[in-house]
Design a protein around this motif. Structure first.
Motif, PDB file in Angstrom:
ATOM      1  N   GLY A   1      -0.740   1.311  10.734  1.00 48.80           N
ATOM      2  CA  GLY A   1      -0.272   1.978   9.789  1.00 48.80           C
ATOM      3  C   GLY A   1       1.217   2.599  10.239  1.00 48.80           C
ATOM      4  N   LEU A   2       1.944   3.086   9.196  1.00 45.78           N
ATOM      5  CA  LEU A   2       3.486   3.686   9.433  1.00 45.78           C
ATOM      6  C   LEU A   2       3.458   4.380  10.644  1.00 45.78           C
ATOM      7  N   MET A   3       2.935   5.504  10.769  1.00 46.16           N
ATOM      8  CA  MET A   3       2.976   6.411  11.725  1.00 46.16           C
ATOM      9  C   MET A   3       2.493   5.683  13.135  1.00 46.16           C
ATOM     10  N   VAL A   4       1.803   4.950  13.108  1.00 47.66           N
ATOM     11  CA  VAL A   4       1.270   4.513  14.331  1.00 47.66           C
ATOM     12  C   VAL A   4       2.344   3.428  14.868  1.00 47.66           C
TER      13      VAL A   4
ATOM     14  N   ALA B   1       0.929  -1.070   0.049  1.00 46.95           N
ATOM     15  CA  ALA B   1      -0.019   0.061   0.089  1.00 46.95           C
ATOM     16  C   ALA B   1       0.950   1.249   0.008  1.00 46.95           C
ATOM     17  N   LEU B   2       1.852   1.002   0.729  1.00 45.73           N
ATOM     18  CA  LEU B   2       2.800   2.459   0.832  1.00 45.73           C
ATOM     19  C   LEU B   2       3.596   2.425  -0.388  1.00 45.73           C
ATOM     20  N   ALA B   3       4.091   1.419  -1.194  1.00 44.41           N
ATOM     21  CA  ALA B   3       4.570   1.457  -2.360  1.00 44.41           C
ATOM     22  C   ALA B   3       3.760   2.115  -3.313  1.00 44.41           C
TER      23      ALA B   3
ATOM     24  N   GLY C   1      -7.615   5.488   1.725  1.00 46.10           N
ATOM     25  CA  GLY C   1      -6.440   4.561   1.736  1.00 46.10           C
ATOM     26  C   GLY C   1      -5.297   5.321   2.171  1.00 46.10           C
ATOM     27  N   VAL C   2      -4.895   6.304   1.766  1.00 44.34           N
ATOM     28  CA  VAL C   2      -3.663   7.107   2.323  1.00 44.34           C
ATOM     29  C   VAL C   2      -3.438   7.208   3.674  1.00 44.34           C
ATOM     30  N   ARG C   3      -4.848   7.758   4.083  1.00 47.40           N
ATOM     31  CA  ARG C   3      -4.829   7.990   5.694  1.00 47.40           C
ATOM     32  C   ARG C   3      -4.644   6.548   6.431  1.00 47.40           C
ATOM     33  N   ASP C   4      -5.298   5.589   5.870  1.00 44.27           N
ATOM     34  CA  ASP C   4      -5.144   4.353   6.575  1.00 44.27           C
ATOM     35  C   ASP C   4      -3.714   3.972   6.525  1.00 44.27           C
ATOM     36  N   ALA C   5      -3.023   4.213   5.430  1.00 42.62           N
ATOM     37  CA  ALA C   5      -1.692   3.596   5.423  1.00 42.62           C
ATOM     38  C   ALA C   5      -0.617   4.177   6.608  1.00 42.62           C
ATOM     39  N   PHE C   6      -1.057   5.434   7.111  1.00 43.99           N
ATOM     40  CA  PHE C   6      -0.309   5.967   8.116  1.00 43.99           C
ATOM     41  C   PHE C   6      -1.064   5.826   9.387  1.00 43.99           C
ATOM     42  N   THR C   7      -2.211   5.660   9.700  1.00 47.28           N
ATOM     43  CA  THR C   7      -2.941   5.837  10.869  1.00 47.28           C
ATOM     44  C   THR C   7      -3.487   4.650  11.270  1.00 47.28           C
TER      45      THR C   7
END
Length: 255
Positions: A159-162, A112-114, A146-152
Motif C-alpha cells: 500500500g501507499l503508506m506502507v 487502484a489509487l487512480a 479496497g481503500v484501506r488496502d490501497a494504503f495499508t
C-alpha cells in the motif's frame, strides 16, 4: 421461540457506514504532508548555491566578521550562504526518487489509487499527489476495504503508506540497531547519541585533528626559526663587536 417476533413488535435492523468526512480529511491531510516532504527534499538537492558578484561562494562568517555587522545583515548573509548547500547531495537525490516511486506505483496498485481519485502531477520539477474528493468519497462508500488496502496492504506491491513509511524509515529512522541513512550521516536530535557519532561529525573531528597537527607543526617551525633568528642576532652582534674592535685597533696602529 428464538428467531420469532413477539406479537406487536417490529424487527430491528442494523447498518454501518464509514465516516467518510473524517476519512477524507485524514487522507487529504496525509497527502498535504507528503507533498511538503517531496517538495522540501527536492528543493534541498536541486537548489543551486548562491554566488557573490565576483563569482565567489558565501563563506561562513567568523566571529570578527559578525562583530562588524548588524544582526539583520548577519541573518541575510547566512541565509544566502545556506542556499544550495545540499545541492546535488546523492542521498537526498536517492530519497526523492524513492519517494516518487512510492507515491506513484505502477500496475494494479496505481490503477487502484487512480480509481479512488488519488493521482500524481508534475510541475516545476516536483512530483506531487492530488486528491479528487468526490471520487474518494464514492470509493469509500462502494469499497471501503479496497481503500484501506490501497494504503495499508503489506502484500504484493504494498500500500501507499506502507511503501512511504519504509522509505522514510530507511532514511530517517532514529531507533533500532541501524539508524536511517541521513541520521547516520548527520545525526538527529531525536537520537542524541547520533549527534556525537555520525559520518559528518567524524569528518569534522578528523579535520580538527588535522588542524591540531598542522598547528603543532607550525608552532615547531616558528620555534625553530625563532631560535635560528636569535642565534643569527647573537652572531651578528659578536661580529659587529669584533669588527668595531678590529677597526679600533687598526685606527690605533695607524696613529
Amino acid at each position: 421461540e428464538a428467531g420469532e417476533l413477539q406479537a406487536g413488535t417490529e424487527a430491528v435492523t442494523f447498518s454501518s457506514a464509514s465516516d467518510a468526512d473524517k476519512l477524507v480529511e485524514t487522507i487529504t491531510g496525509m497527502v498535504s504532508e507528503l507533498n511538503e516532504i517531496l517538495k522540501s527534499v527536492r528543493d534541498a538537492h536541486a537548489t543551486l548555491p548562491n554566488y557573490k558578484s565576483n563569482k565567489s561562494r558565501y563563506d561562513p562568517l567568523t566571529e570578527d566578521d559578525k562583530s562588524s555587522m548588524s544582526e539583520s545583515a548577519v541573518e541575510k548573509y547566512e541565509e544566502k550562504a545556506k542556499q544550495g548547500i545540499l545541492f546535488g547531495d546523492g542521498d537526498l537525490t536517492s530519497l526523492y526518487s524513492k519517494l516518487v516511486s512510492a507515491v506513484s506505483p505502477g500496475g494494479a496498485a496505481g490503477s487502484a489509487l487512480a480509481k479512488m481519485g488519488i493521482t500524481t502531477a508534475y510541475s516545476q520539477g516536483v512530483t506531487s499527489l492530488q486528491v479528487d474528493e468526490d471520487a474518494l468519497r464514492d470509493a469509500l462508500s462502494r469499497d471501503p476495504d479496497g481503500v484501506r488496502d490501497a494504503f495499508t496492504s503489506t502484500s504484493g506491491s504494498g500500500g501507499l503508506m506502507v511503501n512511504v513509511s519504509k522509505v522514510l524509515s530507511d532514511y530517517a529512522a532514529t531507533t533500532g540497531a541501524t539508524k536511517g541513512i541521513l541520521v547516520q550521516k548527520s545525526g538527529s536530535v531525536y537520537s542524541p547519541l547520533s549527534l556525537m557519532k555520525n559520518s559528518m561529525q567524524e569528518q569534522i573531528d578528523d579535520y580538527d585533528d588535522q588542524i591540531t597537527r598542522w598547528q603543532d607543526k607550525l608552532s615547531d617551525q616558528v620555534d625553530y626559526y625563532t631560535r635560528m633568528f636569535t642565534r643569527l642576532e647573537q652572531l651578528t652582534s659578536v661580529m659587529n663587536s669584533q669588527s668595531s674592535m678590529i677597526a679600533s685597533m687598526m685606527g690605533g696602529m695607524g696613529g
